[in-house]
Design a protein around this motif. Structure first.
Motif, PDB file in Angstrom:
ATOM      1  N   GLU A 118     -21.825  11.247  36.112  1.00 17.98           N
ATOM      2  CA  GLU A 118     -23.020  11.334  37.227  1.00 17.98           C
ATOM      3  C   GLU A 118     -23.936   9.901  37.122  1.00 17.98           C
ATOM      4  O   GLU A 118     -24.315   9.614  38.210  1.00 17.98           O
ATOM      5  CB  GLU A 118     -23.909  12.483  36.604  1.00 17.98           C
ATOM      6  N   LEU A 119     -24.093   9.273  35.822  1.00 19.68           N
ATOM      7  CA  LEU A 119     -24.921   7.975  35.922  1.00 19.68           C
ATOM      8  C   LEU A 119     -24.144   7.181  36.761  1.00 19.68           C
ATOM      9  O   LEU A 119     -24.667   6.228  37.538  1.00 19.68           O
ATOM     10  CB  LEU A 119     -25.054   7.691  34.520  1.00 19.68           C
ATOM     11  N   MET A 120     -22.791   6.987  36.791  1.00 18.20           N
ATOM     12  CA  MET A 120     -21.961   5.883  37.467  1.00 18.20           C
ATOM     13  C   MET A 120     -22.033   6.317  38.912  1.00 18.20           C
ATOM     14  O   MET A 120     -22.414   5.309  39.764  1.00 18.20           O
ATOM     15  CB  MET A 120     -20.368   6.225  37.004  1.00 18.20           C
ATOM     16  N   GLU A 121     -22.174   7.648  39.263  1.00 20.83           N
ATOM     17  CA  GLU A 121     -22.314   7.860  40.645  1.00 20.83           C
ATOM     18  C   GLU A 121     -23.760   7.517  41.307  1.00 20.83           C
ATOM     19  O   GLU A 121     -23.778   7.016  42.342  1.00 20.83           O
ATOM     20  CB  GLU A 121     -21.929   9.583  40.804  1.00 20.83           C
ATOM     21  N   ALA A 181     -26.711   3.701  44.423  1.00 21.39           N
ATOM     22  CA  ALA A 181     -27.964   2.814  44.557  1.00 21.39           C
ATOM     23  C   ALA A 181     -27.519   1.546  44.979  1.00 21.39           C
ATOM     24  O   ALA A 181     -28.314   0.812  45.546  1.00 21.39           O
ATOM     25  CB  ALA A 181     -28.697   2.854  43.360  1.00 21.39           C
ATOM     26  N   ARG A 182     -26.288   1.259  44.442  1.00 24.07           N
ATOM     27  CA  ARG A 182     -25.821  -0.206  44.668  1.00 24.07           C
ATOM     28  C   ARG A 182     -25.635  -0.453  46.204  1.00 24.07           C
ATOM     29  O   ARG A 182     -25.938  -1.101  46.763  1.00 24.07           O
ATOM     30  CB  ARG A 182     -24.781  -0.638  44.111  1.00 24.07           C
ATOM     31  N   LYS A 224     -26.964   1.290  48.456  1.00 23.34           N
ATOM     32  CA  LYS A 224     -28.284   1.125  49.488  1.00 23.34           C
ATOM     33  C   LYS A 224     -29.045   0.360  49.062  1.00 23.34           C
ATOM     34  O   LYS A 224     -30.432  -0.007  49.595  1.00 23.34           O
ATOM     35  CB  LYS A 224     -28.969   2.649  49.245  1.00 23.34           C
ATOM     36  N   ASN A 225     -28.509  -0.656  48.475  1.00 23.38           N
ATOM     37  CA  ASN A 225     -29.387  -1.948  47.621  1.00 23.38           C
ATOM     38  C   ASN A 225     -30.477  -1.578  47.204  1.00 23.38           C
ATOM     39  O   ASN A 225     -31.654  -2.197  47.380  1.00 23.38           O
ATOM     40  CB  ASN A 225     -29.605  -2.836  48.782  1.00 23.38           C
ATOM     41  N   ALA A 226     -30.628  -0.516  46.505  1.00 20.48           N
ATOM     42  CA  ALA A 226     -31.688   0.035  45.740  1.00 20.48           C
ATOM     43  C   ALA A 226     -31.531   0.276  44.249  1.00 20.48           C
ATOM     44  O   ALA A 226     -31.960   1.250  43.767  1.00 20.48           O
ATOM     45  CB  ALA A 226     -32.170   1.344  46.418  1.00 20.48           C
ATOM     46  N   LEU A 227     -30.844  -0.593  43.546  1.00 21.62           N
ATOM     47  CA  LEU A 227     -30.740  -0.454  42.301  1.00 21.62           C
ATOM     48  C   LEU A 227     -32.093  -0.449  41.460  1.00 21.62           C
ATOM     49  O   LEU A 227     -32.764  -1.415  41.434  1.00 21.62           O
ATOM     50  CB  LEU A 227     -29.447  -1.371  41.743  1.00 21.62           C
ATOM     51  N   PRO A 228     -32.159   0.449  40.527  1.00 23.95           N
ATOM     52  CA  PRO A 228     -33.286   0.350  39.486  1.00 23.95           C
ATOM     53  C   PRO A 228     -32.964  -0.886  38.613  1.00 23.95           C
ATOM     54  O   PRO A 228     -32.019  -0.914  38.166  1.00 23.95           O
ATOM     55  CB  PRO A 228     -33.337   1.563  38.946  1.00 23.95           C
ATOM     56  N   LEU A 253     -27.281  -7.641  38.616  1.00 28.13           N
ATOM     57  CA  LEU A 253     -27.896  -6.715  39.787  1.00 28.13           C
ATOM     58  C   LEU A 253     -28.846  -5.683  38.919  1.00 28.13           C
ATOM     59  O   LEU A 253     -29.844  -5.283  39.602  1.00 28.13           O
ATOM     60  CB  LEU A 253     -26.487  -5.525  40.164  1.00 28.13           C
ATOM     61  N   LEU A 254     -28.796  -5.521  37.538  1.00 26.88           N
ATOM     62  CA  LEU A 254     -29.853  -4.781  37.147  1.00 26.88           C
ATOM     63  C   LEU A 254     -31.006  -5.482  36.672  1.00 26.88           C
ATOM     64  O   LEU A 254     -31.599  -5.076  35.887  1.00 26.88           O
ATOM     65  CB  LEU A 254     -29.248  -3.894  36.027  1.00 26.88           C
TER      66      LEU A 254
END
Ligand code: CP
Length: 365
Positions: free
Chosen positions: A35-38, A43-44, A46-50, A79-80
């Motif tokens: 689930e965390l990978m999904e 998020a990636r 949507k270019n919205a990575l925390p 990325l993070l």
């Protein structure tokens, strides 16, 4: 000012855990990984990575070459919001001028997470034992040695790929996964995970090249609890009914004599061809952890899969490779979390002022 004797992460050692082996996780934990990978993959997109790895450093110790593992870890760190250091045997003193334990303790004083690829699982365990930061096993290769090799970061990507390409109406635990070839480290990790999840896995290898007994015993014990199945066979006809076929290479790192021997044993019989895919089923997907011997390389004569299969609509090998990035993002996010200390605005202002004051005294106007 009294400086701390070590980094903030070291101070949180009571929370320390490592990622060494798929068998260390329960079914629920493996489902949480998926689930965390999904979430992070979406998020990636949507270019919205925390920015879960913001201002953190990942040490990457590679005792062997790598394309996917290196690129995915390094990219995930960036990325993070963090940074990765590539540490090859030429760059550091691991097991040469200093002990593995001393290197581990030094890297832990400067980095926040470390990954290590090493021939021996026992070395990775030793490294983790000495470490005060989370250690991630980026592959140990000795599945047929005394220790049990593992490729758990690959396994996360494999599981996500399987979930994404399940036949309509099937759940993860309904999936039938077949591995063909020399059953090595990715197969061992997949056997642990599928048996925890209650899936059916078949490993098709010539006699003497299947999973070592200690891996089979662990998977069988897991299956008794989960209701899964592990079938060990040398019969390629067992591909019938597979939802996924994953081919494993069988020639790398061997002496020329051993490769010649294996050419005879594997060559004709254990190559994944379009005919074999058809035999498996009309919807069967093809997976491979890559790199693959599918023609077009110096290993042309030692293929485990044909180029036709690799390039066909059944092949999900590049989705699987891309999912390494989702796996690494999940790992860095998870292993940063217990150590994460939100900076206080007053601390930022305090240390900015102290630094400015010091610099002004060193460089008077
Ligand atoms: N599958 C895998 O681990 O690939 P690399 O060796 O390129 O990292």
């Amino acid at each position: 000012m009294r400086l701390p004797s070590s980094s903030a992460t070291v101070l949180n050692k009571q929370h320390l855990t490592h990622f060494l082996n798929m068998n260390q996780f329960s079914k629920e934990e493996i489902l949480n990984w998926i689930e965390l990978m999904e979430v992070l993959k979406e998020a990636r997109r949507k270019n919205a990575l925390p920015q879960t790895f913001k201002s953190k450093s990942l040490g990457m110790i590679f005792q062997q070459s790598s394309t996917r593992t290196r690129v995915s870890f390094e990219t995930a760190a960036t990325l993070l919001g963090g940074h990765a250091l590539f540490l090859s045997p030429r760059d550091i003193h691991l097991n040469t001028k200093e002990t593995l334990e001393d290197t581990s303790r030094v890297v832990a004083r400067m980095c926040d997470v470390v990954m290590i690829r090493d021939d021996l699982y026992a070395d990775i365990e030793r490294y983790a034992e000495a470490s005060t930061i989370p250690v991630i096993n980026a592959m140990s290769c000795d599945v047929h040695g005394d220790d049990c090799g593992n490729h758990p970061t690959q396994c996360l990507a494999d599981l996500l790929t399987i979930k994404e390409h399940l036949p309509e109406g099937k759940k993860l635990e309904d999936a039938v996964v077949v591995v063909i070839g020399d059953a090595s480290t990715p197969t061992a990790s997949l056997a642990y995970a599928t048996s925890k999840l209650g899936m059916t896995m078949k490993v098709i290898s010539p006699m003497g090249y299947n999973l070592p007994q200690q891996v089979i015993d662990i998977a069988n014990a897991n299956n008794e609890l989960s209701g899964g199945r592990l079938i060990i066979t040398d019969d390629v006809n067992e591909v019938v009914g597979a939802d996924f076929i994953q081919a494993e290479e069988w020639c790398w790192g061997r002496s020329p004599e051993e490769v010649s021997k294996r050419d005879v044993i594997f060559g004709e019989n254990y190559v994944t061809t379009m005919e074999l895919m058809e035999k498996a089923g009309p919807e069967t997907k093809f997976m491979h952890v890559l790199p693959a011997n599918a023609g077009g390389t110096q290993w042309e004569e030692h293929k485990e899969v044909t180029r036709e299969v690799m390039e066909s609509g059944r092949s999900v090998v590049f989705d699987e490779a891309e999912n390494r990035l989702s796996a690494m993002m999940a790992l860095l996010t998870y292993y940063s979390h217990p150590h994460h200390i939100e900076p206080k605005q007053e601390d930022i202002e305090f240390f900015q002022a102290r630094t400015d004051k010091l610099l002004n005294s060193i460089f008077p106007k």
